[in-house]
Design an enzyme around this catalytic site. Sequence first.
Site, mmCIF file in Angstrom:
data_model
loop_
_atom_site.group_PDB
_atom_site.id
_atom_site.type_symbol
_atom_site.label_atom_id
_atom_site.label_comp_id
_atom_site.label_asym_id
_atom_site.label_seq_id
_atom_site.Cartn_x
_atom_site.Cartn_y
_atom_site.Cartn_z
ATOM 1 C CG HIS A 35 48.416 33.704 44.520
ATOM 2 N ND1 HIS A 35 48.438 32.804 45.564
ATOM 3 C CD2 HIS A 35 47.773 33.069 43.510
ATOM 4 C CE1 HIS A 35 47.832 31.677 45.210
ATOM 5 N NE2 HIS A 35 47.432 31.813 43.971
ATOM 6 N N GLY A 121 39.497 32.720 50.382
ATOM 7 C CA GLY A 121 40.296 31.858 49.516
ATOM 8 C C GLY A 121 39.391 31.069 48.592
ATOM 9 C CG LEU A 123 38.400 33.673 44.343
ATOM 10 C CD1 LEU A 123 38.924 33.637 42.917
ATOM 11 C CD2 LEU A 123 38.899 34.921 45.066
ATOM 12 N N GLY A 153 38.300 38.600 38.482
ATOM 13 C CA GLY A 153 37.904 37.235 38.135
ATOM 14 C C GLY A 153 36.802 36.736 39.053
ATOM 15 C CG ASN A 182 44.641 41.650 38.418
ATOM 16 O OD1 ASN A 182 44.056 40.901 37.636
ATOM 17 N ND2 ASN A 182 45.053 41.252 39.612
ATOM 18 C CG LEU A 184 46.371 39.585 33.262
ATOM 19 C CD1 LEU A 184 47.870 39.751 33.490
ATOM 20 C CD2 LEU A 184 46.114 38.894 31.915
ATOM 21 C CE LYS A 244 47.416 37.715 38.515
ATOM 22 N NZ LYS A 244 46.286 36.802 38.264
ATOM 23 C CG HIS A 258 47.066 33.361 38.992
ATOM 24 N ND1 HIS A 258 46.237 34.347 39.463
ATOM 25 C CD2 HIS A 258 46.799 32.259 39.754
ATOM 26 C CE1 HIS A 258 45.503 33.865 40.453
ATOM 27 N NE2 HIS A 258 45.821 32.604 40.652
ATOM 28 C CD GLU A 372 18.899 29.163 48.427
ATOM 29 O OE1 GLU A 372 19.596 29.538 47.458
ATOM 30 O OE2 GLU A 372 17.671 28.975 48.350
#
Lengths: 621, 621
Positions: A35, A121, A123, A153, A182, A184, A244, A258, A372
């Site tokens: 990326h 990784g 998110l 995102g 960014n 995107l 981006k 992306h 949680e």
Amino acid sequence: MVPVQTRPSIAALRNVATRLRIDSVRATSEAGSGHPTSCASAAEIVAALFFAEMRYDPRNPQNPDNDRFVLSKGHAAPVLYAAWAEVGLLKRDDLLTLRRFDSDLEGHPTPRLSFVDVATGSLGQGICAAVGIALNARRIKSDYRTYALLGDGESAEGSVWEAAEAAAHDGLDSLCGITDVNGLAQSGPSIWNHDMEAYASKWRAFGWHALVVDGHDVGALLDAYEEARETKGRPTMILARTLKGKGIPLAEGKGGWHGKAFKKGEELESVLRALESQFLPEDEPAQPPGGPRTRRDQSRPAAPPKNATVGTPSYKLGESIATREAYGTALAKLGDGDDRIVALDGDVKNSTFSEKFEAKHPDRFFQNFIAEQVMIGSAMGLAARGAIPFPSTFAAFLTRAYDFIRMACISNVNIKVAGSHAGVSIGEDGPSQMALEDLAMMRAQPNMTVLYPCDAMSTERLLELMAYHAGPAYMRTSRPKTPVIYGPDERFAIGGLKILRESANDTATVIGAGITVFEALKAYDQLQKAGTSIRVIDLYSLQPIDSDSLLRCARETRRLITVEDHYAAGGLGDAVAAAVAAGGVTVERLCVREIPRSGTPEELIDHYGISSPHIVAAVTR
Amino acid sequence: MVPVQTRPSIAALRNVATRLRIDSVRATSEAGSGHPTSCASAAEIVAALFFAEMRYDPRNPQNPDNDRFVLSKGHAAPVLYAAWAEVGLLKRDDLLTLRRFDSDLEGHPTPRLSFVDVATGSLGQGICAAVGIALNARRIKSDYRTYALLGDGESAEGSVWEAAEAAAHDGLDSLCGITDVNGLAQSGPSIWNHDMEAYASKWRAFGWHALVVDGHDVGALLDAYEEARETKGRPTMILARTLKGKGIPLAEGKGGWHGKAFKKGEELESVLRALESQFLPEDEPAQPPGGPRTRRDQSRPAAPPKNATVGTPSYKLGESIATREAYGTALAKLGDGDDRIVALDGDVKNSTFSEKFEAKHPDRFFQNFIAEQVMIGSAMGLAARGAIPFPSTFAAFLTRAYDFIRMACISNVNIKVAGSHAGVSIGEDGPSQMALEDLAMMRAQPNMTVLYPCDAMSTERLLELMAYHAGPAYMRTSRPKTPVIYGPDERFAIGGLKILRESANDTATVIGAGITVFEALKAYDQLQKAGTSIRVIDLYSLQPIDSDSLLRCARETRRLITVEDHYAAGGLGDAVAAAVAAGGVTVERLCVREIPRSGTPEELIDHYGISSPHIVAAVTR
């Protein structure tokens, strides 16, 4: 104490950012995937953090007083690796091993690397871990700061707002988030694109100090970091407007890039030429910091802590105590002798009995309300920094945090998860409150230790073992009271089991755990009266599992019958079956085979086929 | 059209609220457990909704144009049951069967009841389902409104904010939430207690119209409902300040009463006396509404929709296509012929290929950005109202929504979950992106159908079967391209398998699924050259599973060897082992036994022991 550091010039920091971009582009092109454009948007943010804001020992990323950095947007891993090369911990050439099987520079960061606390990784998890890392600073009385870099995102994940709520509630002013807005996402514009106020108003509503900056303006970033550092009583979120692919004409601000590496050859060369043309004249290159800024609190003990013990539990044989209550009692005792032990709960402390720990150790108890994900996420962060966290809730609601448990296992952190109210034996509350898949989800993780005590005595002993077993562990406790069957001298082991009834003429081995141990014992008594002997096993350790003893029992009694307050797949039956398969032995299973309903515990245990009459019937079949 | 309803008097509505309290108290005391004080705080909210705001047919709760009510705070179930008794659907006496095994009035609501769309009781889910229910109104061109009642403690769940974001993004003005801010959670005060602005500012920041009212003031509630109805372009959240246990002197506004029934005898009698003293003189009792307000859109088809088909896929044998891509192609085709089919995705539509569906059916595609919980939750709501939703993301990130999947199974709704990028075969992105526990978590749910196609042809056929199979279903797809091995006339079945290689002198049966089918076929070729015959099975349906065929192969070939791109517990190996256990057959398993790392797909498949050489070695062992 380390000397006060000279702040590098803006030009020098911009040049660091350009080198981070070049390294990220080079590494991903060499790997053929990754990326680079998600790295490019964050280059100034990271350069300014690593060379002018954070205080840490670049040669010892695990110094407990280092400022911490969590890359919550884990797909930007190459810019993180490039930063650690830039400060001198990694060799620049090593960056080109990115994503290779023989390299620890994985596609997304994992704690195989000394400078990574928790794997990211997935998110929305890094910011939760950062909450735990910031809480840990209080625990060890250090004034290190914690920085977490998020993507825009990523802000759609509910867990981000659980973290926001928790951090604000705890007034974590040592925590500073930076959102790399960014605009995107993977498949199109992010939900709010560059509407910076859409983000700022949310963070402010959640009680954070929030400020908007140009994420490519190094001076503005440095001011923002300073403002965050000087903001007291609440955490700060810096919303950095970025592009981006910044600095890469081919991709800057454009969709469709992306997760794409630039093709080696002319495409890559043109990108590198463009980036190299962005270097500025500088007086002096930026230097990494000399060490943590921290003034260590003198009250903090220098000696490493010793493992504590629950002592000798005072339960009497036959006394009735729920394992969930024994859990709370044991945890409180363990906390007396080891200040690494901390507890977290999701507004059910009076059901899980973690309130017993809170009563004795209020400063090491964290109330996560009904959230949680941040409970497990912040436990991950605490564990990564040396605490031994016990997060607890109804086992059913651990399903809410399964992705966090998954990532905790990838991180191999030392979290000790406790789930209460397992199975249909909770009774009237109905299926939404019954954990019937928790053993399956925990056992699926290959490095997760899975324990399931049946009485108060074994709960206490297993809790002590679990606390000091390296790696993630899970304890399942039950709602109903059960009689104490073990004396104070009984020994337990991770990977062990107890044979409770045994004779030379046993015709079957019945294997239970938790409440079904008592159904098996009742079945034993009934069968004895009818002249039939069975062996009864308390399989308190499902993972690891004592295959040898199970195989021996299979040889000696011919039949293995499992009985569990859990669905058919992935639980005790499957665990035993897998353990004895190599011996050519199969298992007969009694378990809950459909979605249950409300009723009394006794009705449900019987209706769903895991009560003593069902065991008797299975044995005599 | 139904006649316009006369709004009941305030006194009549207050009396309804009093009756709801009395019924909730009585039922929980009779049951000996439950949450009467959580019902009491919501009594006016529910009374005003059911008797003066919502339009619905009280004799037909499933009328598609009825306004919908979702009790997101599911533990207040007794007040919901009491409301349906009050409108005449239930008998008042039936309320006293609450929580009994022989009653559908369970501890938390489930769709066993005609007026419940989705099971609640795991907090933060009802509001997500309500988003889907509101989206469904658009799909069927109805103007029904959707109401969701939340608790204040529940607002700590991140999923609530995923729902908030999704509803605001979609401009769902037919959705009205009410938060019963009673200030008390289970184990103490809720996080913001009665700080109404702490809630209002969050909802406003998330783009909702938010207003604060006294939740016991029926007139104020009616005005708020009207304001919500007249608010266009965005959803409304009514923040109702209430007292837990309102109207019950013993408990009103006091801690320590969560989830406690009043003791039968003097305690209960005193509570009932206090409540009964609260009845007001009224001119005319409140009447339930006469039917839905909806003016049905004439373009809406009256005929029930027919099942669609993917037709005859045009793939050629040997052609290379990833199953994830075939998934998107098939879904788009299926959507052509059936407008109940909808797709949802979590910002990875270009990876899951749900973008193919979006391209053809943009009005039935819902972008949930990176928010897997509301994706599954809103799919639940859509399914409950007659849609056939296909939510898709990386299978690894379905772990994020496991609690939602669990509740979807308890609801037995018709959701069709698709998880792509399964296993180590995704390669370089590393373990955070690899689903290696998805089969375990899906199989653990007893009513979940679990499918795992290996080629494009079987993907299309299975997708069609899955769409029209009643109940929840899961399809696992793979990232790498795989060759087409099935012709267009091949037939598949839920619960079926394919024997791909078979002879009379097979020495073992190798059972794969997805990418490991091709490893098994490679092993077959190698072993054939060495003079050894094996049987090869494509186990595309893991749940249900074809036990008979597996047992026959076991009898004929003596050995069963499973090979799967999944962890050891709960996957294909365990599924086969459980299926053949009754025949006394055991299984040898090749699977991923540790947390993997980044690398090429080929390296990883081989390193973790699931490649053709490992199969050959296992067969010849």
